[in-house]
Scaffold this motif. Structure first.
Motif, mmCIF file in Angstrom:
data_model
loop_
_atom_site.group_PDB
_atom_site.id
_atom_site.type_symbol
_atom_site.label_atom_id
_atom_site.label_comp_id
_atom_site.label_asym_id
_atom_site.label_seq_id
_atom_site.Cartn_x
_atom_site.Cartn_y
_atom_site.Cartn_z
ATOM 1 N N ALA A 196 0.842 -1.206 0.000
ATOM 2 C CA ALA A 196 0.000 0.000 0.000
ATOM 3 C C ALA A 196 0.873 1.250 0.000
ATOM 4 N N ILE A 197 1.997 1.204 0.734
ATOM 5 C CA ILE A 197 2.915 2.349 0.758
ATOM 6 C C ILE A 197 3.460 2.602 -0.644
ATOM 7 N N VAL A 198 3.871 1.522 -1.329
ATOM 8 C CA VAL A 198 4.399 1.672 -2.690
ATOM 9 C C VAL A 198 3.347 2.339 -3.580
ATOM 10 N N LYS A 199 2.112 1.822 -3.522
ATOM 11 C CA LYS A 199 1.061 2.402 -4.368
ATOM 12 C C LYS A 199 0.790 3.856 -3.990
ATOM 13 N N ASP A 200 0.830 4.166 -2.693
ATOM 14 C CA ASP A 200 0.599 5.547 -2.235
ATOM 15 C C ASP A 200 1.662 6.492 -2.767
ATOM 16 N N MET A 201 2.905 6.026 -2.820
ATOM 17 C CA MET A 201 3.983 6.907 -3.279
ATOM 18 C C MET A 201 3.770 7.313 -4.742
ATOM 19 N N PHE A 202 3.115 6.448 -5.493
ATOM 20 C CA PHE A 202 2.796 6.798 -6.890
ATOM 21 C C PHE A 202 1.807 7.953 -6.968
ATOM 22 N N SER B 126 -14.035 -19.801 -5.078
ATOM 23 C CA SER B 126 -15.163 -20.683 -4.780
ATOM 24 C C SER B 126 -16.499 -19.958 -4.805
ATOM 25 N N THR B 127 -16.507 -18.681 -4.401
ATOM 26 C CA THR B 127 -17.799 -17.995 -4.254
ATOM 27 C C THR B 127 -17.951 -16.775 -5.154
ATOM 28 N N GLY B 128 -16.850 -16.278 -5.696
ATOM 29 C CA GLY B 128 -16.922 -15.049 -6.491
ATOM 30 C C GLY B 128 -16.917 -13.795 -5.630
ATOM 31 N N VAL B 129 -16.741 -13.974 -4.310
ATOM 32 C CA VAL B 129 -16.681 -12.813 -3.413
ATOM 33 C C VAL B 129 -15.253 -12.647 -2.921
ATOM 34 N N TYR B 130 -14.683 -11.462 -3.158
ATOM 35 C CA TYR B 130 -13.347 -11.190 -2.641
ATOM 36 C C TYR B 130 -13.520 -10.406 -1.359
ATOM 37 N N ASN B 131 -13.048 -10.983 -0.260
ATOM 38 C CA ASN B 131 -13.339 -10.400 1.046
ATOM 39 C C ASN B 131 -12.089 -10.429 1.915
ATOM 40 N N VAL B 132 -11.564 -9.237 2.218
ATOM 41 C CA VAL B 132 -10.338 -9.187 3.007
ATOM 42 C C VAL B 132 -10.630 -8.981 4.498
ATOM 43 N N GLY B 133 -11.913 -8.946 4.846
ATOM 44 C CA GLY B 133 -12.285 -8.792 6.258
ATOM 45 C C GLY B 133 -12.176 -10.120 6.987
ATOM 46 N N ARG B 134 -10.970 -10.493 7.358
ATOM 47 C CA ARG B 134 -10.738 -11.791 7.979
ATOM 48 C C ARG B 134 -9.446 -11.730 8.777
ATOM 49 N N GLY B 135 -9.174 -12.764 9.548
ATOM 50 C CA GLY B 135 -7.942 -12.804 10.337
ATOM 51 C C GLY B 135 -6.737 -12.972 9.447
ATOM 52 N N PHE B 136 -5.611 -12.445 9.903
ATOM 53 C CA PHE B 136 -4.371 -12.585 9.143
ATOM 54 C C PHE B 136 -3.448 -13.530 9.906
ATOM 55 N N LEU C 295 -16.357 -0.526 -14.126
ATOM 56 C CA LEU C 295 -16.797 -1.487 -13.116
ATOM 57 C C LEU C 295 -15.607 -1.928 -12.253
ATOM 58 N N THR C 296 -14.458 -2.147 -12.895
ATOM 59 C CA THR C 296 -13.273 -2.571 -12.143
ATOM 60 C C THR C 296 -12.869 -1.478 -11.158
ATOM 61 N N LEU C 297 -12.912 -0.236 -11.615
ATOM 62 C CA LEU C 297 -12.587 0.889 -10.729
ATOM 63 C C LEU C 297 -13.511 0.905 -9.519
ATOM 64 N N SER C 298 -14.815 0.768 -9.767
ATOM 65 C CA SER C 298 -15.742 0.870 -8.633
ATOM 66 C C SER C 298 -15.554 -0.311 -7.674
ATOM 67 N N ARG C 299 -15.199 -1.479 -8.219
ATOM 68 C CA ARG C 299 -14.937 -2.625 -7.339
ATOM 69 C C ARG C 299 -13.702 -2.384 -6.474
ATOM 70 N N MET C 300 -12.671 -1.824 -7.071
ATOM 71 C CA MET C 300 -11.436 -1.596 -6.306
ATOM 72 C C MET C 300 -11.660 -0.520 -5.241
ATOM 73 N N GLU C 301 -12.522 0.459 -5.572
ATOM 74 C CA GLU C 301 -12.851 1.467 -4.560
ATOM 75 C C GLU C 301 -13.652 0.827 -3.422
ATOM 76 N N ASN C 302 -14.555 -0.053 -3.818
ATOM 77 C CA ASN C 302 -15.346 -0.777 -2.822
ATOM 78 C C ASN C 302 -14.479 -1.593 -1.891
ATOM 79 N N LEU C 303 -13.473 -2.217 -2.484
ATOM 80 C CA LEU C 303 -12.573 -3.060 -1.703
ATOM 81 C C LEU C 303 -11.872 -2.213 -0.638
ATOM 82 N N GLN C 304 -11.468 -0.996 -1.020
ATOM 83 C CA GLN C 304 -10.801 -0.115 -0.072
ATOM 84 C C GLN C 304 -11.740 0.278 1.061
#
Ligand SMILES: *Cc1c(COP(=O)(O)O)cnc(C)c1O
Length: 492
Positions: free
Chosen positions: A198-204, A300-310, A340-349
């Motif tokens: 995320a830091i790398v992407k932010d520096m851009f 498996s489900t088509g849902v990308y979900n990062v709200g989980r334990g690491f 659509l890809t843009l809005s999904r990536m914004e949603n992910l954030q």
């Protein structure tokens, strides 16, 4: 051939896509189309060397580069490998391992990062840019080392690598922190790989930073798999391994096969899918996760979900939640819909997830299967394969082998052959692999190397054993909010 941003709007040449690394709108560059290879084209590769095969694939995508130059760059890069750059090892009837870790830094990253100096330098020339390069990369241990080694002491280049303080093996850390060269910098970050990326992407997107670089006559880029220049060479080993199986008589003309890949940022598996889109007879890309299995859930489900334990695992290069290259995949699944890809990536954030529509999910299922392995399963599979056939694999490759086994256990009648992609030399994780094959626990990496050698008789790469006597040059660890300061300081 042009390159599009996954988030719409942009269309640039190959050289521009590679030099910029990330699109202005935060999207990733993807080829405008996928050149088609006929069966004859594929078969014709059988008489070519590996570097010729890679150059052939690259020339299709980078028609703004000189083909002869690409060929020379490939010769040079792959001559740094020990022996065959991409050997296949038979494990069982219809099960093969594709070793990609025999390069100078002992991970599969060498198959593509080693070409980046040429792709970037040539790209700058083509664009008439005289600026210096500031290369910023995040690493789970392997990309960073490959980048540092590829660009060390190069004129007009500075290369900096961020790694998660607690997220690489001791051997990987040594490799990074003992790096030689007067234009390199290595920084441990008190955070995860996702934080580093995320830091790398932010520096851009950091205007102040870009301005600072501009004043110094430099531009920012990256050799993470954010850069499409990393993905293109990776397509080649799918074609190459298929051709080798064909030449060896292990598969028949046109036979459809599967691959199983240890996934982190998803560049490796994506390259396999790109090969399929170009006409390589691949049925499924099996995508392996460890306990950090957001990708498995997505497949498996088509849902990308990062709200989980690491979880911190023994396959740290797969300890990733936000797999960058899933964006490139989602772009394809959406019928190349940038908006659509843009809005999904914004949603992910914002919400930590997004979901594919049912037709997109159906498309995904045609080419991808997800699976994951827990820590005990990794130990078991590495041990089993060692006992059964005497082959020692690392813990990442163990995840991919485990999900391949699970698949055939569940689909007993399936006779499709499978290639398991091996991403790192076991000696990069000597203690973990030693534990898998012997149950032996040691704290010291080099003791681990010695015992692993005693147990397996597998040759330890000199690049790793030599680290024992190298001085540590970088030992700074900083908090996430202090990283930008360090990056600014290194520009000076
Ligand atoms: C980088 C890496 C991975 C993940 O590869 P991606 O292309 O990022 O999915 C897996 N295993 C090892 C050993 C790696 O270095």
């Amino acid at each position: 051939m042009f390159y599009l941003s996954t988030r719409g709007d942009e269309k640039v040449t190959g050289a521009e896509a590679i030099v910029k690394g990330l699109a202005d709108n935060g999207g990733l560059y993807v080829p405008e189309s996928f050149p088609q290879l006929s069966y004859e084209d594929i078969e014709a590769m059988s008489t070519m060397s590996y570097s010729e095969r890679v150059a052939k694939i690259l020339a299709l995508f980078l028609d703004d580069y000189d083909e002869k130059g690409l060929q020379e760059a490939c010769e040079k890069a792959y001559s740094k490998f020990v022996g065959d750059p991409t050997p296949l090892v038979r494990i069982d009837d219809g099960v093969y391992i594709l070793e990609l870790f025999n390069g100078p830094t002992c991970s599969y990253k060498d198959t593509s990062v080693l070409l980046m100096p040429y792709l970037l330098e040539e790209g700058l020339k083509k664009l008439g840019i005289k600026d210096k390069l500031f290369i910023l990369t995040a690493t789970t241990g392997d990309t960073g080392k490959s980048a540092l080694e590829s660009f060390k002491n190069m004129d007009g280049v500075k290369v900096m690598t961020l790694f998660p303080d607690d997220g690489v093996s001791k051997m990987q850390r040594l490799q990074l922190c003992a790096q030689e060269g007067d234009n390199v910098n290595v920084l441990a970050v008190k955070g995860s790989y996702d934080d580093c990326q995320a830091i790398v992407k932010d520096m851009f997107n950091n205007a102040e930073f870009k301005n600072e670089l501009k004043q110094k006559g430099a531009i920012l880029t990256t050799v993470n798999s954010i850069n499409v220049g990393r993905i293109l060479p990776q397509i080649a080993y799918y074609f190459s391994s298929y051709v080798d199986l064909l030449s060896g008589g292990q598969i028949e003309k046109g036979e459809v096969i599967d691959y199983s890949v240890p996934c982190g940022n998803f560049s490796n598996a994506l390259a396999g899918y790109y090969a399929k889109l170009m006409g390589l007879p691949i049925r499924f890309m099996h995508c392996a996760s460890n306990m950090n299995n957001a990708l498995y859930e997505f497949m498996s489900t088509g849902v990308y979900n990062v709200g989980r334990g690491f979880y911190k695992t023994t396959s740290p290069s797969m300890d990733i939640m936000f797999s960058t290259n899933v964006e490139r995949l989602v772009f394809e699944m959406s019928g190349r819909n940038g908006e659509l890809t843009l809005s999904r990536m914004e949603n992910l954030q914002v919400t930590g997830k997004y979901a594919l529509a049912s037709d997109e999910k159906a498309e995904l299922t045609k080419s991808f299967v997800g699976g994951w392995a827990n820590e005990d399963e990794v130990v078991e599979v590495v041990y089993d394969i060692f006992c059964e056939v005497g082959y020692t694999m690392d813990t990442h490759t163990g995840c991919a082998m485990k999900i391949a086994q699970d698949w055939y256990e569940k689909n007993k009648k399936d006779e499709t052959k499978i290639v398991v992609v091996a991403t790192t030399n076991p000696y990069k994780f000597p203690q973990d692999v030693l534990y898998c094959v012997t149950g032996n626990d040691v704290k010291d990496s080099f003791k681990g190397v010695k015992r692993l050698h005693a147990a397996t008789a597998m040759t330890a790469p000199k690049a790793l054993t030599a680290l024992r006597d190298k001085p540590i040059r970088f030992n700074k660890t900083v908090a996430i909010n202090k990283v930008a300061e360090e990056i600014f300081a290194f520009v000076e």
